[in-house]
Design a protein around this motif. Structure first.
Motif, PDB file in Angstrom:
ATOM      1  N   VAL A 156      10.190   6.181  -6.554  1.00  4.46           N
ATOM      2  CA  VAL A 156      10.191   4.753  -6.878  1.00  4.46           C
ATOM      3  C   VAL A 156       9.788   3.944  -5.647  1.00  4.46           C
ATOM      4  CG1 VAL A 156      11.637   2.779  -7.535  1.00  4.46           C
ATOM      5  CG2 VAL A 156      11.842   4.955  -8.774  1.00  4.46           C
ATOM      6  N   SER A 160       6.475   1.731  -5.330  1.00  5.03           N
ATOM      7  CA  SER A 160       6.682   0.316  -5.034  1.00  5.03           C
ATOM      8  C   SER A 160       5.868  -0.098  -3.806  1.00  5.03           C
ATOM      9  CB  SER A 160       8.163   0.040  -4.803  1.00  5.03           C
ATOM     10  OG  SER A 160       8.385  -1.321  -4.535  1.00  5.03           O
ATOM     11  N   LEU A 181       8.202   2.554 -12.033  1.00  6.39           N
ATOM     12  CA  LEU A 181       8.990   1.364 -11.711  1.00  6.39           C
ATOM     13  C   LEU A 181       9.525   0.801 -13.019  1.00  6.39           C
ATOM     14  CD1 LEU A 181       6.422  -0.216  -9.228  1.00  6.39           C
ATOM     15  CD2 LEU A 181       8.327   1.330  -8.711  1.00  6.39           C
ATOM     16  N   HIS A 188       9.221  -4.815 -10.876  1.00  7.12           N
ATOM     17  CA  HIS A 188      10.167  -3.958 -10.154  1.00  7.12           C
ATOM     18  C   HIS A 188      10.889  -4.842  -9.148  1.00  7.12           C
ATOM     19  CE1 HIS A 188      12.049  -0.558  -8.372  1.00  7.12           C
ATOM     20  NE2 HIS A 188      11.540  -0.844  -7.188  1.00  7.12           N
TER      21      HIS A 188
END
Length: 194
Positions: A156, A160, A181, A188
């Motif tokens: 994640v 991101s 996400l 997110h």
């Protein structure tokens, strides 16, 4: 007996014959109305022997193959990972093939490399990098086997960061990023994926 049948029989009796049969298999298969990639996979599955010997031959076939041959090897990996009465499962012995495919710019090879074999055997760091490469190169994440099961906080963060870099460069974030996400389909931590 057709060429296809003869090739399979010969490989079962003499594994080294795979080096002769594999490269020309697609052309011969077309002439017989057989799927060439499936024939190549079947030739690999016909290899007899212990896991070390089979893995060594498969890796040689991959290393000497063109992109279509490499693709057939990658697609054969999940089936090679199951034992038969003639052959042991290869286990993680063919991870070098997966790692090599993930270093290429051929999206077909990258997508195939991120299949069930990688889900089972590829270490977390390399698997996560494969997911990010899939995003970067436009490979749909639906083609990444086991995404839900292997998704973790590190992945994640990586996705991101990738999304942040794309936005900072004024580039669109691939829509598939939301599959990692997953706070909402489009954000997110409150940040838009656009």
């Amino acid at each position: 007996m057709t060429w296809t049948e003869e090739a399979l029989r010969t490989v079962q009796e003499d594994a080294s014959h795979v080096h002769v049969a594999f490269p020309g298999a697609a052309r011969r298969a077309r002439a017989e109305g057989v799927d060439g990639e499936r024939l190549r996979i079947d030739l690999l599955l016909a290899l007899p022997g212990d896991a070390d010997a089979v893995a060594a031959l498969v890796q040689e076939v991959y290393e000497h193959g063109d992109s279509a041959e490499k693709l057939a090897v990658l697609r054969a990996l999940p089936e090679l990972d199951h034992p038969t009465d003639r052959r042991e499962a290869v286990g993680d012995r063919l991870l070098p093939v997966v790692r090599d495919a993930l270093r290429t710019n051929d999206t077909r090879l990258v997508a195939a490399a991120m299949g069930p074999y990688a889900r089972t055997h590829l270490e977390d760091t390399a698997w996560r990098q494969g997911v990010v490469k899939a995003l970067f190169t436009g490979i749909p994440l639906a083609m990444v086997d086991g995404l839900d099961a292997r998704r973790d906080d590190t992945l994640v963060r990586m996705v991101s960061d990738f999304a942040d870099e794309r936005r900072a460069a004024g580039r669109e974030v691939p829509a598939d990023a939301w599959l990692v996400l997953v706070d909402t389909p489009s954000t997110h931590h409150g940040r838009s994926l656009r």
